[in-house]
Design a protein around this motif. Structure first.
Motif, PDB file in Angstrom:
ATOM      1  N   SER A 181      -9.144  -1.477  13.437  1.00 16.33           N
ATOM      2  CA  SER A 181      -8.561  -2.692  12.905  1.00 16.33           C
ATOM      3  C   SER A 181      -9.880  -3.658  13.106  1.00 16.33           C
ATOM      4  CB  SER A 181      -7.601  -3.427  13.756  1.00 16.33           C
ATOM      5  OG  SER A 181      -6.470  -2.578  13.844  1.00 16.33           O
TER       6      SER A 181
ATOM      7  N   ARG B 241      -4.594  -7.246  -0.344  1.00 16.02           N
ATOM      8  CA  ARG B 241      -5.252  -6.072  -0.526  1.00 16.02           C
ATOM      9  C   ARG B 241      -4.943  -5.476  -1.921  1.00 16.02           C
ATOM     10  NH1 ARG B 241      -5.939  -5.100   5.443  1.00 16.02           N
ATOM     11  NH2 ARG B 241      -7.963  -6.145   5.714  1.00 16.02           N
ATOM     12  N   HIS B 242      -3.507  -5.154  -2.031  1.00 14.61           N
ATOM     13  CA  HIS B 242      -3.231  -4.524  -3.374  1.00 14.61           C
ATOM     14  C   HIS B 242      -3.518  -5.381  -4.378  1.00 14.61           C
ATOM     15  CE1 HIS B 242       0.614  -3.071  -5.683  1.00 14.61           C
ATOM     16  NE2 HIS B 242      -0.562  -2.841  -6.130  1.00 14.61           N
TER      17      HIS B 242
ATOM     18  N   GLU C 208      -7.450  -5.054  -5.246  1.00 11.18           N
ATOM     19  CA  GLU C 208      -7.465  -3.492  -5.697  1.00 11.18           C
ATOM     20  C   GLU C 208      -7.316  -3.697  -7.480  1.00 11.18           C
ATOM     21  OE1 GLU C 208      -8.750  -0.886  -4.413  1.00 11.18           O
ATOM     22  OE2 GLU C 208      -7.629  -0.572  -2.333  1.00 11.18           O
TER      23      GLU C 208
ATOM     24  N   ASP D 122      -1.527  -7.282   3.329  1.00 14.48           N
ATOM     25  CA  ASP D 122      -1.413  -5.920   2.630  1.00 14.48           C
ATOM     26  C   ASP D 122      -1.173  -6.166   1.051  1.00 14.48           C
ATOM     27  OD1 ASP D 122       1.115  -7.093   3.371  1.00 14.48           O
ATOM     28  OD2 ASP D 122       1.826  -4.708   3.233  1.00 14.48           O
TER      29      ASP D 122
ATOM     30  N   HIS E  98     -13.594  -1.542  -3.283  1.00 19.09           N
ATOM     31  CA  HIS E  98     -12.794  -0.711  -2.434  1.00 19.09           C
ATOM     32  C   HIS E  98     -12.956  -1.316  -0.827  1.00 19.09           C
ATOM     33  CE1 HIS E  98      -9.964   1.953  -0.612  1.00 19.09           C
ATOM     34  NE2 HIS E  98     -10.890   2.475   0.147  1.00 19.09           N
ATOM     35  N   ASP E  99     -14.653  -1.426  -0.496  1.00 17.30           N
ATOM     36  CA  ASP E  99     -14.925  -1.783   0.647  1.00 17.30           C
ATOM     37  C   ASP E  99     -14.910  -2.985   1.047  1.00 17.30           C
ATOM     38  OD1 ASP E  99     -15.898   0.984   0.995  1.00 17.30           O
ATOM     39  OD2 ASP E  99     -18.033   0.553   1.106  1.00 17.30           O
TER      40      ASP E  99
ATOM     41  N   ASN F 232     -11.452   3.160   8.528  1.00 19.47           N
ATOM     42  CA  ASN F 232     -10.222   2.333   8.141  1.00 19.47           C
ATOM     43  C   ASN F 232      -8.964   2.771   9.178  1.00 19.47           C
ATOM     44  OD1 ASN F 232     -10.797   1.334   5.763  1.00 19.47           O
ATOM     45  ND2 ASN F 232     -10.680   3.200   4.504  1.00 19.47           N
TER      46      ASN F 232
ATOM     47  N   VAL G 292     -12.220  -4.856  -0.145  1.00 22.95           N
ATOM     48  CA  VAL G 292     -10.678  -4.943   0.072  1.00 22.95           C
ATOM     49  C   VAL G 292     -10.291  -4.693   1.302  1.00 22.95           C
ATOM     50  CG1 VAL G 292      -8.577  -4.050  -0.658  1.00 22.95           C
ATOM     51  CG2 VAL G 292     -10.324  -4.953  -2.723  1.00 22.95           C
ATOM     52  N   TRP G 293     -11.008  -3.604   1.900  1.00 25.22           N
ATOM     53  CA  TRP G 293     -10.551  -3.106   3.029  1.00 25.22           C
ATOM     54  C   TRP G 293     -11.551  -3.341   4.240  1.00 25.22           C
ATOM     55  CZ3 TRP G 293      -5.761  -1.570   3.751  1.00 25.22           C
ATOM     56  CH2 TRP G 293      -5.138  -1.084   2.556  1.00 25.22           C
ATOM     57  N   ARG G 294     -12.260  -4.638   4.231  1.00 27.74           N
ATOM     58  CA  ARG G 294     -13.095  -4.779   5.062  1.00 27.74           C
ATOM     59  C   ARG G 294     -12.491  -5.379   6.410  1.00 27.74           C
ATOM     60  NH1 ARG G 294     -18.393  -8.752   3.726  1.00 27.74           N
ATOM     61  NH2 ARG G 294     -19.649  -7.738   4.970  1.00 27.74           N
ATOM     62  N   HIS G 295     -13.118  -5.154   7.621  1.00 26.78           N
ATOM     63  CA  HIS G 295     -12.487  -5.846   8.974  1.00 26.78           C
ATOM     64  C   HIS G 295     -12.570  -7.188   8.521  1.00 26.78           C
ATOM     65  CE1 HIS G 295     -13.548  -1.773  11.290  1.00 26.78           C
ATOM     66  NE2 HIS G 295     -12.648  -1.675  10.456  1.00 26.78           N
TER      67      HIS G 295
END
Ligand code: XMP
Length: 324
Positions: free
Chosen positions: A244, A184-185, A188, A181, A194-195, A241, A197-200
């Motif tokens: 997982s 990810r922060h 950003e 996490d 964004h996509d 999102n 950063v939050w990719r599976h």
């Protein structure tokens, strides 16, 4: 006081000091968040003295190499070289059906290709590359200390010992104190889309362990197309999102179907989607039936070679997340 903004500044200074004013750094990128964040940080610190390498192993997601090139090179200014080694990987995978053998072949071929391609990158002043960047996170550090035995084979692509020794490289791991996490922060803050950063997560052996049985170019193509449709629908439904990890597997069995007035006899796709906090245990995701109906119908209609779609309703344990 520790903030992520401070972390970026301190880490950039630390990298500059470690690498010095002239040395060069190389690192593999995968299209995932860890290697992208590590590469962006490195680029902020030393610019084009950092060389990113994406090895297309032939079992990446649909259009992945082109998408990574666009996002990292054009978007983030990372000095990236894409190497298409798909024929080499797929040749080595010919006739292989055992999942662990597939993993070993992909891991070993990766090291081989990486070494060869890295040797082609010649820094301007005739110097050799001195450092290897790794996007290792804190949990990876812990895992490699505490686990012995079969679980060591799980992340074969993290095994860079060979690269360090053969190429006489020194390791840089800017993320080794961070959790996912936090990465990810950090991503950003560094302006990574964004996509991404939050990719599976996506396994190192990629679609090779999602094509059950023998991996061929045409089987990979089918699995890839089905997966793309599935993920597209998940995103459209606003569920990405909440899940997982989600993916499609191509099963090595044929099944009878009917299209128009024609009898068909083609393969089966299994869809997987899980919710988990640590990937050690996982629950299958409770899609509503209309969603599953839509995905199944799109896959059978749009992907040649598939006549039937199933949804995997097994938890981990006893099943694993991947099918192989
Ligand atoms: P399993 O199938 O072991 O998956 O329940 C747990 C998580 O690990 C990923 N996975 C892999 N990742 N190389 C990787 O880099 C591998 O060989 C591998 N096998 C499984 C899987 O995608 C899931 O996120």
């Amino acid at each position: 006081n520790w903030t992520m903004e401070n972390f970026i500044d301190t880490e950039i200074q630390r990298i500059r000091q470690l690498v010095g004013p002239t040395a060069e750094v190389i690192g593999a990128v995968s299209g995932g968040v860890d290697s992208t964040v590590a590469s962006k940080l490195m680029t902020e610190a030393i610019g084009d003295r950092f060389h990113a390498l994406l090895v297309d192993n032939g079992v990446l997601r649909l259009n992945e190499a082109a998408i990574v090139k666009q996002t990292l090179c054009d978007g983030l200014g990372i000095n990236l070289t894409v190497v298409d080694a798909s024929d080499e990987f797929l040749d080595k995978l010919k006739g292989v059906t055992d999942p662990e053998k597939k993993r070993k072949i992909i891991g070993n071929t990766f090291i081989h290709v990486f070494e060869r391609e890295a040797a082609k990158i010649k820094p301007k002043d005739g110097k050799e590359i001195e450092f290897l960047l790794q996007g290792t996170l804190y949990p990876d550090v812990i895992e490699s200390i505490s686990f012995k035995g079969p679980s060591q084979t799980i992340k074969t692509h993290h095994n860079v010992g060979g690269l360090l020794e053969d190429m006489k490289l020194k390791l840089i791991e800017p993320l080794r104190e961070l959790f996912k996490d936090e990465v990810r922060h950090l991503g950003e803050l560094l302006g990574i889309p964004h996509d991404l950063v939050w990719r599976h997560p996506f396994p190192g052996p990629g679609i090779a362990i999602r094509v059950l049985g023998e991996v061929t170019r045409s089987q990979v193509e089918i699995a890839r197309k089905a997966d793309h449709i599935y993920i597209e629908e998940i995103k459209k439904a606003g569920l990405y999102n909440k899940i997982s990890q989600a993916f499609a597997c191509l099963l090595p069995v044929k099944s009878v179907g009917v299209m128009g007035d024609q009898r068909t006899y083609e393969q089966v796709i299994a869809l997987r989607a899980i919710e988990t906090s640590d990937f050690m245990t996982a629950d299958w995701f409770p899609f509503d039936h209309d969603f599953l109906k839509k995905v199944a119908s799109r896959i059978v209609n749009e992907v040649d070679g598939v006549a039937r779609v199933t949804y995997d309703i097994t938890s981990k344990p006893p099943a694993t997340v991947e099918w192989e």
